[in-house]
Design an enzyme around this catalytic site. Structure first.
Site, PDB file in Angstrom:
ATOM      1  N   HIS A  34     -26.932  -8.442  10.836  1.00 22.64           N
ATOM      2  CA  HIS A  34     -25.900  -9.198  10.127  1.00 22.64           C
ATOM      3  C   HIS A  34     -25.776 -10.578  10.742  1.00 22.64           C
ATOM      4  O   HIS A  34     -25.961 -10.748  11.941  1.00 22.64           O
ATOM      5  CB  HIS A  34     -24.545  -8.474  10.159  1.00 22.64           C
ATOM      6  CG  HIS A  34     -24.127  -8.040  11.525  1.00 22.64           C
ATOM      7  ND1 HIS A  34     -24.649  -6.919  12.151  1.00 22.64           N
ATOM      8  CD2 HIS A  34     -23.275  -8.592  12.421  1.00 22.64           C
ATOM      9  CE1 HIS A  34     -24.106  -6.792  13.350  1.00 22.64           C
ATOM     10  NE2 HIS A  34     -23.283  -7.811  13.538  1.00 22.64           N
TER      11      HIS A  34
ATOM     12  N   HIS B 272     -23.097 -13.580  11.304  1.00 20.39           N
ATOM     13  CA  HIS B 272     -21.684 -13.957  11.240  1.00 20.39           C
ATOM     14  C   HIS B 272     -21.571 -15.371  10.679  1.00 20.39           C
ATOM     15  O   HIS B 272     -22.350 -16.260  11.060  1.00 20.39           O
ATOM     16  CB  HIS B 272     -21.063 -13.988  12.644  1.00 20.39           C
ATOM     17  CG  HIS B 272     -21.023 -12.662  13.340  1.00 20.39           C
ATOM     18  ND1 HIS B 272     -19.887 -11.898  13.421  1.00 20.39           N
ATOM     19  CD2 HIS B 272     -21.979 -11.958  13.998  1.00 20.39           C
ATOM     20  CE1 HIS B 272     -20.131 -10.795  14.104  1.00 20.39           C
ATOM     21  NE2 HIS B 272     -21.406 -10.803  14.466  1.00 20.39           N
TER      22      HIS B 272
HETATM   23  P1  AMP Z   1     -21.780  -7.601  16.291  1.00 21.44           P
HETATM   24  O1  AMP Z   1     -20.942  -7.503  17.544  1.00 21.44           O
HETATM   25  O2  AMP Z   1     -22.537  -8.889  16.163  1.00 21.44           O
HETATM   26  O3  AMP Z   1     -22.647  -6.372  16.098  1.00 21.44           O
HETATM   27  O4  AMP Z   1     -20.737  -7.669  15.097  1.00 21.44           O
HETATM   28  C1  AMP Z   1     -20.185  -6.556  14.476  1.00 21.44           C
HETATM   29  C2  AMP Z   1     -19.011  -7.059  13.672  1.00 21.44           C
HETATM   30  O5  AMP Z   1     -18.739  -6.127  12.650  1.00 21.44           O
HETATM   31  C3  AMP Z   1     -17.725  -7.235  14.482  1.00 21.44           C
HETATM   32  O6  AMP Z   1     -17.278  -8.583  14.339  1.00 21.44           O
HETATM   33  C4  AMP Z   1     -16.758  -6.239  13.847  1.00 21.44           C
HETATM   34  O7  AMP Z   1     -15.439  -6.727  13.794  1.00 21.44           O
HETATM   35  C5  AMP Z   1     -17.346  -6.052  12.471  1.00 21.44           C
HETATM   36  N1  AMP Z   1     -17.127  -4.763  11.840  1.00 21.44           N
HETATM   37  C6  AMP Z   1     -17.335  -3.535  12.361  1.00 21.44           C
HETATM   38  N2  AMP Z   1     -17.073  -2.583  11.439  1.00 21.44           N
HETATM   39  C7  AMP Z   1     -16.720  -3.225  10.305  1.00 21.44           C
HETATM   40  C8  AMP Z   1     -16.322  -2.800   9.001  1.00 21.44           C
HETATM   41  N3  AMP Z   1     -16.255  -1.510   8.680  1.00 21.44           N
HETATM   42  N4  AMP Z   1     -16.043  -3.757   8.081  1.00 21.44           N
HETATM   43  C9  AMP Z   1     -16.088  -5.066   8.400  1.00 21.44           C
HETATM   44  N5  AMP Z   1     -16.454  -5.535   9.609  1.00 21.44           N
HETATM   45  C10 AMP Z   1     -16.745  -4.624  10.546  1.00 21.44           C
END
Ligand code: AMP
Ligand code: ZN
Length: 138
Positions: free
Chosen positions: A101, A103
């Site tokens: 993903h 950001h």
């Molecule tokens: P990373 O640390 O780069 O893997 O980012 C994961 C991101 O996903 C974090 O910013 C979380 O807040 C977000 N996240 C985790 N679960 C969900 C969800 N079910 N819906 C939306 N965002 C999520």
């Protein structure tokens, strides 16, 4: 391919509801549940890739233009002054969900510091040695 136990596969493909701001055949862009700033979004491919190293070139080529499109819409709609495109690979780099993903983080005047680091130092010899190590592994 999708991965059965992957939450972002389920969200990207609409099996779990999300605050979706954009969708096409290959991507869904959602709002992050724990936003670093108002509007913090995540670009999710519908196919499962663990991280940037697994992405195919066609998918990879679409991500930066999509990030620019979403960021531009954030500037127009939310009044942010800029935005960061940030992407983590591996636990050591802060990755917590192992479905690729990107950001998209809106940045507001006077807002908190996000994605910053302290400038370090290295001698020319250290830089040269490090550059050679990486070059030799390409
Ligand atoms: P990373 O640390 O780069 O893997 O980012 C994961 C991101 O996903 C974090 O910013 C979380 O807040 C977000 N996240 C985790 N679960 C969900 C969800 N079910 N819906 C939306 N965002 C999520
Ligand atoms: Zn997945």
């Amino acid at each position: 391919m999708r991965k059965a136990d992957c939450i972002f596969c389920k969200i990207a493909n609409g099996e779990i509801p999300s605050s979706t701001i954009y969708e096409d055949d290959e991507f869904r862009v959602i709002l992050d549940l724990g936003p670093a700033s108002r509007g913090h979004a995540l670009i999710l491919p519908k196919e499962h890739f663990k991280d940037v190293c697994e992405l195919d070139e066609a998918t990879a080529a679409r991500i930066l233009p999509l990030g620019a499109k979403i960021g531009t819409a954030m500037k127009k709609s939310l009044g942010c002054a800029g935005f960061n495109l940030v992407q983590n690979n591996g636990e050591a780099a802060g990755q917590t969900v192992f479905h690729f993903h990107m950001h998209v983080i809106p940045r507001y005047e006077g807002g908190p510091s996000i994605a910053s680091w302290k400038t370090g130092s290295a001698t020319p010899e250290e830089l040269q040695e490090t550059a050679e190590k990486i070059q030799n592994a390409l």
